[in-house]
Write an enzyme that holds these catalytic residues in place. Structure first.
Site, PDB file in Angstrom:
ATOM      1  N   HIS A  71       0.832  -1.197   0.000  1.00 26.74           N
ATOM      2  CA  HIS A  71       0.000   0.000   0.000  1.00 26.74           C
ATOM      3  C   HIS A  71       0.869   1.250   0.000  1.00 26.74           C
ATOM      4  O   HIS A  71       1.497   1.575   1.010  1.00 26.74           O
ATOM      5  CB  HIS A  71      -0.898  -0.040   1.244  1.00 26.74           C
ATOM      6  CG  HIS A  71      -1.890   1.058   1.328  1.00 26.74           C
ATOM      7  ND1 HIS A  71      -1.869   2.008   2.330  1.00 26.74           N
ATOM      8  CD2 HIS A  71      -2.957   1.359   0.553  1.00 26.74           C
ATOM      9  CE1 HIS A  71      -2.876   2.821   2.186  1.00 26.74           C
ATOM     10  NE2 HIS A  71      -3.555   2.465   1.103  1.00 26.74           N
ATOM     11  N   GLU A 112       1.621  -0.280  -5.091  1.00 25.64           N
ATOM     12  CA  GLU A 112       0.423   0.505  -5.376  1.00 25.64           C
ATOM     13  C   GLU A 112       0.719   2.001  -5.462  1.00 25.64           C
ATOM     14  O   GLU A 112       1.017   2.634  -4.453  1.00 25.64           O
ATOM     15  CB  GLU A 112      -0.625   0.282  -4.278  1.00 25.64           C
ATOM     16  CG  GLU A 112      -1.939   0.971  -4.588  1.00 25.64           C
ATOM     17  CD  GLU A 112      -2.567   1.688  -3.406  1.00 25.64           C
ATOM     18  OE1 GLU A 112      -3.772   1.994  -3.487  1.00 25.64           O
ATOM     19  OE2 GLU A 112      -1.860   1.978  -2.413  1.00 25.64           O
ATOM     20  N   ASP A 124      -0.991   5.645  -6.110  1.00 22.24           N
ATOM     21  CA  ASP A 124      -2.181   6.474  -6.322  1.00 22.24           C
ATOM     22  C   ASP A 124      -1.819   7.494  -7.396  1.00 22.24           C
ATOM     23  O   ASP A 124      -0.820   8.195  -7.269  1.00 22.24           O
ATOM     24  CB  ASP A 124      -2.564   7.219  -5.042  1.00 22.24           C
ATOM     25  CG  ASP A 124      -3.064   6.295  -3.945  1.00 22.24           C
ATOM     26  OD1 ASP A 124      -3.572   5.206  -4.258  1.00 22.24           O
ATOM     27  OD2 ASP A 124      -2.952   6.685  -2.766  1.00 22.24           O
ATOM     28  N   HIS A 182      -0.813  10.489  -2.717  1.00 27.91           N
ATOM     29  CA  HIS A 182      -2.055  10.040  -2.087  1.00 27.91           C
ATOM     30  C   HIS A 182      -3.240  10.892  -2.538  1.00 27.91           C
ATOM     31  O   HIS A 182      -4.348  10.381  -2.724  1.00 27.91           O
ATOM     32  CB  HIS A 182      -1.905  10.109  -0.565  1.00 27.91           C
ATOM     33  CG  HIS A 182      -3.143   9.806   0.195  1.00 27.91           C
ATOM     34  ND1 HIS A 182      -3.933   8.711  -0.075  1.00 27.91           N
ATOM     35  CD2 HIS A 182      -3.738  10.456   1.226  1.00 27.91           C
ATOM     36  CE1 HIS A 182      -4.960   8.696   0.759  1.00 27.91           C
ATOM     37  NE2 HIS A 182      -4.871   9.739   1.540  1.00 27.91           N
ATOM     38  N   GLU A 206      -4.200   3.261  -8.587  1.00 24.34           N
ATOM     39  CA  GLU A 206      -5.535   3.784  -8.302  1.00 24.34           C
ATOM     40  C   GLU A 206      -5.706   5.133  -8.978  1.00 24.34           C
ATOM     41  O   GLU A 206      -4.852   6.019  -8.830  1.00 24.34           O
ATOM     42  CB  GLU A 206      -5.758   3.955  -6.796  1.00 24.34           C
ATOM     43  CG  GLU A 206      -7.134   4.538  -6.480  1.00 24.34           C
ATOM     44  CD  GLU A 206      -7.355   4.854  -5.010  1.00 24.34           C
ATOM     45  OE1 GLU A 206      -8.321   5.602  -4.704  1.00 24.34           O
ATOM     46  OE2 GLU A 206      -6.571   4.382  -4.172  1.00 24.34           O
TER      47      GLU A 206
END
Length: 334
Positions: A14, A41, A43, A56, A150
């Site tokens: 994460h 991951e 963002d 983020h 993401e």
């Protein structure tokens, strides 16, 4: 929906090994890979000159040293993003070259003071740099290292003339990743964003869900509605799996919900978020001591969810996650 050819239980780092290094930095992603993560991951948000970078949020006030740069003082603004007011500095107001003059800092310094010791050392990475890292580490480790991007605030970015979908699909395709066999998942809390991506790429898509509220694009009324058997059946028409808040599966020390079984019945994989070691993020029975920052029994929490039947999980501490996965006797990602 893509057919799954791998029974592996995946460990998703994460924002990298964000419990040990400032999040969304090459250092954080590199450490995560070294600690056994299968996927890293990022963002994704966009710069003014339309380049994907990993933060983020597009509000970079708390994750960079932008406030200490006098040359950017006039860039501070107040914006309404997905219905929430933000005061600060935003990636879409900077070119990539300008962002590269900034340095990352720890977002949770009170909980993670050791991370804050790295403040000022690392750049804001681009998606291209993260793809290059994953490919290079796949060669040197002999493991397939994937990415799990993401899309952050896609409706907002579209509203300011920076739509994400075609650009992301094209950048991944240029990397050789366009099908369900690619070591990539694309995730979003929004719905229409994923439906557009479903038409543009064969890459596996993950519908994110939270324990409260609903998607910013208001494609459905709430995540609770999305998590019903009927809602999951609808999700399965465009997504490979779901990424629910872990509280949607186990709320503290309560017995598990039926979400995993319901999702599997709909043909969806389940990758909950986010497993963190600090007491403040753990259920009462797994805390150690009283300090919010003290590390509790994270491996025991992950073991519960593995027993419940998850297909993967997001963690800030990938080494603990990989060890818990290995102890469960589930296979590693090939």
């Amino acid at each position: 929906m893509a057919k799954d050819h791998s029974p592996a239980l995946i460990v998703i780092a994460h924002r990298g090994a964000s419990g040990l290094r400032p999040e969304h930095t090459i250092a954080s992603y590199t450490l995560a890979i070294e600690q056994g993560a299968d996927f890293i991951e990022p963002d994704l948000v966009l710069t003014r000159d339309n380049v994907f970078v990993a933060r983020h949020e597009n509000d970079i006030t708390g994750t960079t040293d932008v406030a200490t740069h006098p040359e950017f003082a006039d860039r501070k603004k107040t914006k309404l993003i997905d219905g929430e007011k933000h005061d600060g500095w935003f990636t879409e107001d900077f070119t990539l070259a300008e962002l590269k003059t900034l340095r990352a800092k720890e977002r949770l310094p009170q909980l993670r003071p050791d991370n804050a010791k790295y403040d000022g050392q690392f750049e804001v990475p681009t998606l291209a740099e993260i793809i290059a890292l994953a490919k290079a580490k796949s060669k040197t480790t002999g493991r397939i290292i994937g990415i799990y991007p993401e899309t952050k605030h896609p409706s907002y970015f579209a509203s300011i003339g920076l739509p994400m979908e075609e650009k992301l699909a094209a950048e991944l395709k240029a990397a050789g990743w366009n099908g369900a066999d690619a070591p990539v998942f694309i995730q979003s809390f929004e719905v229409d964003n994923l439906k557009r991506l479903h038409k543009l790429t064969g890459i596996r898509l993950i519908q994110l869900m939270d324990a409260a509220g609903g998607p910013a694009d208001k494609a459905v009324s709430s995540y609770a509605e999305m998590a019903t058997p009927a809602g999951l059946k609808a999700v399965a028409t465009y997504a490979y799996g779901i990424g629910p808040s872990k509280a949607m599966i186990r709320n503290g020390d309560a017995a598990p919900s039926t979400l995993i079984a319901d999702a599997h019945k709909a043909g969806l994989r389940v990758h909950p978020w986010t497993f963190r070691a600090e007491n403040v993020f753990l259920p009462p029975s797994l805390k150690s001591g009283v300090s919010p920052a003290t590390h509790g029994r994270l491996s025991d929490e992950i073991a519960l969810y593995i027993h419940d039947g998850v297909d993967g999980f997001f963690t800030d501490f990938p080494q603990i996650g990989a060890e818990a996965r290995d102890a469960s006797k589930h296979p590693r990602q090939p």
